[in-house]
Design a protein around this motif. Structure first.
Motif, PDB file in Angstrom:
ATOM      1  N   LEU A  49       0.822  -1.209   0.000  1.00 46.39           N
ATOM      2  CA  LEU A  49       0.000   0.000   0.000  1.00 46.39           C
ATOM      3  C   LEU A  49       0.855   1.257   0.000  1.00 46.39           C
ATOM      4  CD1 LEU A  49      -2.711   1.389   0.040  1.00 46.39           C
ATOM      5  CD2 LEU A  49      -2.771   1.125   2.514  1.00 46.39           C
ATOM      6  N   HIS A  50       1.580   1.499   1.085  1.00 45.55           N
ATOM      7  CA  HIS A  50       2.305   2.762   1.192  1.00 45.55           C
ATOM      8  C   HIS A  50       3.309   2.651   2.329  1.00 45.55           C
ATOM      9  CE1 HIS A  50       3.062   7.077   1.672  1.00 45.55           C
ATOM     10  NE2 HIS A  50       2.574   7.214   0.463  1.00 45.55           N
ATOM     11  N   PRO A  51       4.510   3.234   2.187  1.00 45.50           N
ATOM     12  CA  PRO A  51       5.482   3.187   3.291  1.00 45.50           C
ATOM     13  C   PRO A  51       4.978   3.871   4.550  1.00 45.50           C
ATOM     14  CG  PRO A  51       6.224   4.645   1.510  1.00 45.50           C
ATOM     15  CD  PRO A  51       5.062   3.886   0.976  1.00 45.50           C
ATOM     16  N   LEU A  52       3.938   4.686   4.414  1.00 50.78           N
ATOM     17  CA  LEU A  52       3.361   5.385   5.560  1.00 50.78           C
ATOM     18  C   LEU A  52       2.905   4.415   6.645  1.00 50.78           C
ATOM     19  CD1 LEU A  52       2.630   8.383   6.269  1.00 50.78           C
ATOM     20  CD2 LEU A  52       0.328   7.873   5.446  1.00 50.78           C
ATOM     21  N   ILE A  53       2.431   3.245   6.264  1.00 47.62           N
ATOM     22  CA  ILE A  53       1.912   2.307   7.263  1.00 47.62           C
ATOM     23  C   ILE A  53       2.886   1.160   7.534  1.00 47.62           C
ATOM     24  CG2 ILE A  53      -0.471   2.869   6.655  1.00 47.62           C
ATOM     25  CD1 ILE A  53      -0.620   0.104   5.290  1.00 47.62           C
ATOM     26  N   ILE A  58      -9.916   8.555   0.444  1.00 49.25           N
ATOM     27  CA  ILE A  58      -8.825   9.357  -0.082  1.00 49.25           C
ATOM     28  C   ILE A  58      -8.140   8.508  -1.156  1.00 49.25           C
ATOM     29  CG2 ILE A  58      -8.536  10.536   2.128  1.00 49.25           C
ATOM     30  CD1 ILE A  58      -5.930   8.958   2.466  1.00 49.25           C
ATOM     31  N   TYR A  59      -7.371   9.156  -2.026  1.00 47.95           N
ATOM     32  CA  TYR A  59      -6.827   8.489  -3.198  1.00 47.95           C
ATOM     33  C   TYR A  59      -5.302   8.503  -3.139  1.00 47.95           C
ATOM     34  CZ  TYR A  59     -11.560   8.552  -4.997  1.00 47.95           C
ATOM     35  OH  TYR A  59     -12.908   8.339  -5.151  1.00 47.95           O
ATOM     36  N   CYS A  60      -4.713   7.324  -3.242  1.00 42.78           N
ATOM     37  CA  CYS A  60      -3.254   7.180  -3.203  1.00 42.78           C
ATOM     38  C   CYS A  60      -2.809   6.548  -4.516  1.00 42.78           C
ATOM     39  CB  CYS A  60      -2.833   6.328  -2.012  1.00 42.78           C
ATOM     40  SG  CYS A  60      -1.057   5.965  -1.970  1.00 42.78           S
ATOM     41  N   VAL A  61      -1.922   7.207  -5.225  1.00 42.53           N
ATOM     42  CA  VAL A  61      -1.470   6.711  -6.525  1.00 42.53           C
ATOM     43  C   VAL A  61      -0.450   5.593  -6.308  1.00 42.53           C
ATOM     44  CG1 VAL A  61      -0.302   7.307  -8.684  1.00 42.53           C
ATOM     45  CG2 VAL A  61      -1.925   8.910  -7.658  1.00 42.53           C
ATOM     46  N   ALA A  62      -0.791   4.401  -6.781  1.00 40.26           N
ATOM     47  CA  ALA A  62       0.121   3.261  -6.687  1.00 40.26           C
ATOM     48  C   ALA A  62       1.173   3.318  -7.782  1.00 40.26           C
ATOM     49  CB  ALA A  62      -0.660   1.950  -6.770  1.00 40.26           C
ATOM     50  N   ASN A  63       0.748   3.642  -8.998  1.00 44.07           N
ATOM     51  CA  ASN A  63       1.681   3.884 -10.103  1.00 44.07           C
ATOM     52  C   ASN A  63       0.978   4.713 -11.161  1.00 44.07           C
ATOM     53  OD1 ASN A  63       0.400   1.972 -12.107  1.00 44.07           O
ATOM     54  ND2 ASN A  63       0.973   0.503 -10.523  1.00 44.07           N
ATOM     55  N   GLY A  64       1.772   5.320 -12.029  1.00 43.62           N
ATOM     56  CA  GLY A  64       1.212   6.230 -13.022  1.00 43.62           C
ATOM     57  C   GLY A  64       1.263   7.673 -12.556  1.00 43.62           C
ATOM     58  N   GLY A  72       1.848  11.958  -8.058  1.00 47.84           N
ATOM     59  CA  GLY A  72       2.649  10.842  -8.526  1.00 47.84           C
ATOM     60  C   GLY A  72       2.587   9.662  -7.577  1.00 47.84           C
ATOM     61  N   GLN A  73       3.427   8.692  -7.825  1.00 49.16           N
ATOM     62  CA  GLN A  73       3.432   7.460  -7.043  1.00 49.16           C
ATOM     63  C   GLN A  73       3.658   7.736  -5.560  1.00 49.16           C
ATOM     64  OE1 GLN A  73       6.149   4.530  -8.527  1.00 49.16           O
ATOM     65  NE2 GLN A  73       5.773   3.092  -6.874  1.00 49.16           N
ATOM     66  N   ASP A  74       2.860   7.072  -4.716  1.00 44.61           N
ATOM     67  CA  ASP A  74       2.929   7.170  -3.258  1.00 44.61           C
ATOM     68  C   ASP A  74       2.506   8.534  -2.728  1.00 44.61           C
ATOM     69  OD1 ASP A  74       3.726   4.546  -2.974  1.00 44.61           O
ATOM     70  OD2 ASP A  74       5.859   5.016  -2.860  1.00 44.61           O
ATOM     71  N   ARG A  75       1.779   9.293  -3.537  1.00 45.42           N
ATOM     72  CA  ARG A  75       1.260  10.578  -3.081  1.00 45.42           C
ATOM     73  C   ARG A  75      -0.256  10.502  -2.971  1.00 45.42           C
ATOM     74  NH1 ARG A  75       5.635  10.861  -1.778  1.00 45.42           N
ATOM     75  NH2 ARG A  75       7.227  12.436  -2.174  1.00 45.42           N
ATOM     76  N   PHE A  76      -0.831  11.319  -2.073  1.00 39.15           N
ATOM     77  CA  PHE A  76      -2.249  11.248  -1.761  1.00 39.15           C
ATOM     78  C   PHE A  76      -3.011  12.454  -2.295  1.00 39.15           C
ATOM     79  CE2 PHE A  76      -0.449   8.571   1.557  1.00 39.15           C
ATOM     80  CZ  PHE A  76      -1.393   7.558   1.705  1.00 39.15           C
ATOM     81  N   PHE A  77      -4.275  12.227  -2.611  1.00 39.81           N
ATOM     82  CA  PHE A  77      -5.260  13.298  -2.725  1.00 39.81           C
ATOM     83  C   PHE A  77      -6.165  13.141  -1.520  1.00 39.81           C
ATOM     84  CE2 PHE A  77      -9.305  15.159  -4.006  1.00 39.81           C
ATOM     85  CZ  PHE A  77      -8.887  16.392  -4.490  1.00 39.81           C
TER      86      PHE A  77
END
Length: 236
Positions: free
Chosen positions: A3-7, A43-49, A70-75
């Motif tokens: 998912l994300h390095p955040l967790i 909320i939306y987290c970009v996995a790739n693209g 971008g990747q690993d960034r949130f809206f």
């Protein structure tokens, strides 16, 4: 599921339980990820693209690109205390993208239990605000060529292809929307950069040398250099 390095610091069992509530969706280029007037509880987290944030204006049918995610960034939701919200902006896939949809309520519970997660989200939000402010400053103060150089450099970080290049599928129309310039200005500047040997195209990407946007990333002078620079300025 990654998912994300955040967790990453969350215990494995709780992380696995949290991930069960997360949905992964794929979008074609130019597909709408989230409409400005839609209600969502995620909320939306970009996995790739790469996803762009678009504000619709009264006179511009295509809207204005205010930001790239971008990747690993949130809206993020504007208020994480509420379980659902309307974003006020449209999310559009600038490239084929995969996006995690993370329920606001589940993320809020995780933040309450693990302050490191909350601090990580805060840092991402502060970085995004800083990027937006920088882009507004560049649009208002930079000549068109320097502004476009900076945007191309930014795209090479967001959608890299090889060394010093970005995905060619990010169109001049998108660059124009993000820069506040007309498509004709972008096209003219890109041609001039290409004719000058600073920009090179191939089948899949647009490339430029590593020093392409160095004027925007100039290192501050060392302590030893400061007096000489001041003296030179006073002499001028």
């Amino acid at each position: 599921m990654y998912l994300h390095p955040l967790i990453a610091s969350v215990p494995a069992a709780e992380r696995a339980e949290f991930i069960q509530f997360v949905e992964l969706r794929s979008y074609r280029r130019n597909a709408v990820v989230l409409g400005a007037d839609e209600w969502t509880d995620c909320i939306y987290c970009v996995a790739n693209g790469l996803v762009r944030v678009v504000l619709q204006g009264s006179t511009d049918s295509e809207g204005v690109t205010t930001d790239f995610i971008g990747q690993d960034r949130f809206f993020l939701s504007p208020n994480l205390q509420r379980d659902s919200y309307q974003p006020g902006a449209t999310l559009i896939a600038a490239l084929p993208s995969s996006v995690y949809l993370v329920p606001v309520s589940k993320l809020r519970s995780l933040c309450a239990k693990y302050p490191d997660v909350a601090m990580g989200l805060l840092e991402l939000a502060v970085t995004r605000i800083s990027t937006l402010r920088g882009q507004l400053r560049r649009i208002s103060a930079s000549p068109s060529e320097r502004l476009i150089r900076r945007i191309l450099h930014e795209l090479a970080q967001l959608a890299p292809v090889g060394a010093g290049g970005f995905d060619k599928r990010i169109t001049q129309s998108v660059i124009a929307s993000y820069s506040g310039l007309s498509r004709e200005q972008v096209n003219k500047t890109m041609r001039e950069l290409e004719n000058g040997g600073l920009v090179r195209r191939d089948k899949h990407s647009i490339h430029f040398p590593s020093h392409f946007a160095s004027t925007d990333f100039e290192e501050p002078p060392s302590i030893d250099e400061v007096p000489s620079k001041v003296d030179a300025h006073l002499a001028d």
